[in-house]
Design an enzyme around this catalytic site. Structure first.
Site, PDB file in Angstrom:
ATOM      1  N   ASP A   1       7.155  -7.805   5.985  1.00  0.00           N
ATOM      2  CA  ASP A   1       7.602  -8.365   4.710  1.00  0.00           C
ATOM      3  C   ASP A   1       6.706  -9.569   4.430  1.00  0.00           C
ATOM      4  O   ASP A   1       6.683 -10.520   5.234  1.00  0.00           O
ATOM      5  CB  ASP A   1       9.085  -8.780   4.842  1.00  0.00           C
TER       6      ASP A   1
ATOM      7  N   LYS B   1       2.715 -15.246 -11.139  1.00  0.00           N
ATOM      8  CA  LYS B   1       1.394 -14.636 -11.344  1.00  0.00           C
ATOM      9  C   LYS B   1       0.377 -15.662 -11.872  1.00  0.00           C
ATOM     10  O   LYS B   1      -0.821 -15.545 -11.604  1.00  0.00           O
ATOM     11  CB  LYS B   1       1.516 -13.437 -12.286  1.00  0.00           C
TER      12      LYS B   1
ATOM     13  N   SER C   1      -1.405 -10.779 -13.070  1.00  0.00           N
ATOM     14  CA  SER C   1      -0.824  -9.987 -14.171  1.00  0.00           C
ATOM     15  C   SER C   1      -1.165 -10.680 -15.485  1.00  0.00           C
ATOM     16  O   SER C   1      -1.334 -11.909 -15.521  1.00  0.00           O
ATOM     17  CB  SER C   1       0.705  -9.943 -14.024  1.00  0.00           C
TER      18      SER C   1
ATOM     19  N   GLY D   1       0.796  -1.237   0.000  1.00  0.00           N
ATOM     20  CA  GLY D   1       0.000   0.000   0.000  1.00  0.00           C
ATOM     21  C   GLY D   1       0.819   1.273   0.000  1.00  0.00           C
ATOM     22  O   GLY D   1       0.258   2.366  -0.096  1.00  0.00           O
TER      23      GLY D   1
ATOM     24  N   ALA E   1       5.361 -17.200 -13.858  1.00  0.00           N
ATOM     25  CA  ALA E   1       4.979 -18.383 -13.072  1.00  0.00           C
ATOM     26  C   ALA E   1       4.355 -17.958 -11.747  1.00  0.00           C
ATOM     27  O   ALA E   1       3.360 -18.536 -11.290  1.00  0.00           O
ATOM     28  CB  ALA E   1       6.201 -19.272 -12.828  1.00  0.00           C
TER      29      ALA E   1
ATOM     30  N   TYR F   1       8.535 -14.420 -13.062  1.00  0.00           N
ATOM     31  CA  TYR F   1       7.422 -13.519 -12.715  1.00  0.00           C
ATOM     32  C   TYR F   1       6.097 -14.092 -13.212  1.00  0.00           C
ATOM     33  O   TYR F   1       5.107 -14.127 -12.490  1.00  0.00           O
ATOM     34  CB  TYR F   1       7.686 -12.135 -13.319  1.00  0.00           C
TER      35      TYR F   1
END
Ligand code: NAD
Length: 256
Positions: A61, A157, A140, A12, A155, A153
């Protein structure tokens, strides 16, 4: 405006997550913005100070399970009951296939996929105790299509989409809806850092609407999917916010 309870928004402090937090506050939600960047959260909170009485910040995290568990268990203290979560925290790297190390692959999965899972599991425990809610996971178009440089990336998403569907099925009994958004390229700090001018030209040729999206385009979709009075029978769905990228096949060079 009716009080909707609290929504947690990870990531955020920046980009899409910040826009989602702002939209939800405007819609009457209390919002807990979570991020690993304490400075970023302070900047975000000062940008949202018109809503300060309904805003709380949490530093964690998403890839560190113990931090997530402790922070979310504590997040209803002095705050409204949690009925919403938007999982925006994520990282993106464009790396050619042969240069992608297992370590890089795992670190992307850890944040984008496992992190979203752990946050969702902990938030869903609160929602179940509160009588229900809604979760939106940010995937994505790279989780739906084979975009170059995006083995890891993409994989992560694609995994978010599969996880969303399984969660929607299991959590229906707890009155929790779970959907995903698959954004195309959105002008955020992440993309400004990642996309060169030639990348931008390539993307624009593949997007029928010939523009990048705005964080607000995604925030509006997230607010809709979180609001059970408008999307109460929608669960397990992936909503593309991509200017037509995923729908496109051949495109004429000069559409009539
Ligand atoms: P951004 O870099 O502007 O914001 C991401 C935020 O996530 C940052 O504030 C960062 O500190 C936080 N974050 C990163 N790793 C974290 C961790 N381990 N724990 C907690 N917080 C962490 O990026 P953005 O463009 O707003 O992206 C938000 C989400 O949308 C990401 O999941 C991204 O993959 C996804 N997405 C973005 C685009 C795009 O074009 N911008 C397209 C598709 C999907």
């Amino acid at each position: 405006m009716a009080d909707k309870g609290a929504a947690i928004v990870t990531g955020g402090a920046s980009g899409i997550g910040f826009a989602v937090a702002k939209q939800l506050l405007g819609d009457g939600w209390s919002v807990v913005i979570a991020d690993r960047s304490r400075d970023g959260l302070e900047r975000a909170a000062s940008g949202l100070n018109a809503f300060s009485s309904k805003l709380k910040t949490l530093v964690f995290d998403v890839a560190v399970e113990s931090e997530v568990v402790a922070a979310i268990a504590d997040c209803e203290r002095d705050a409204a009951p949690v009925h919403g979560l938007v999982n925006c925290a994520g990282i993106a790297r464009d790396v050619p296939f042969f240069d992608t190390s297992a370590e890089l692959f795992r670190s992307i999965l850890d944040i984008n996929l496992v992190g979203s899972f752990v946050v969702a599991r902990e938030a869903a425990k609160l929602m179940r105790a509160n009588g229900g809610g809604a979760i939106v996971n940010i995937s994505s178009v790279s989780g739906q299509r084979g975009n170059p440089g995006r083995t890891a990336y993409g994989a992560s998403k694609g995994g978010v989409i599969a996880m969303t569907q399984a969660m929607a099925v299991e959590l229906a009994a707890a009155a929790i809806r779970v959907n995903a958004i698959a954004p195309g390229p959105i002008d955020t700090p992440m993309v400004k850092q990642l996309h060169t001018p030639s990348d931008r030209a390539i993307w624009l040729r593949a997007i029928p609407q010939t523009r990048y999206g705005t964080p607000e385009d995604v925030a509006n979709a997230a607010a809709f999917l979180l609001d059970g009075s408008r999307s109460g029978f929608i669960t397990g769905h992936v909503l593309n916010v991509d200017g037509g990228f995923a729908a496109a096949g051949l495109q004429t060079p000069d559409p009539a």
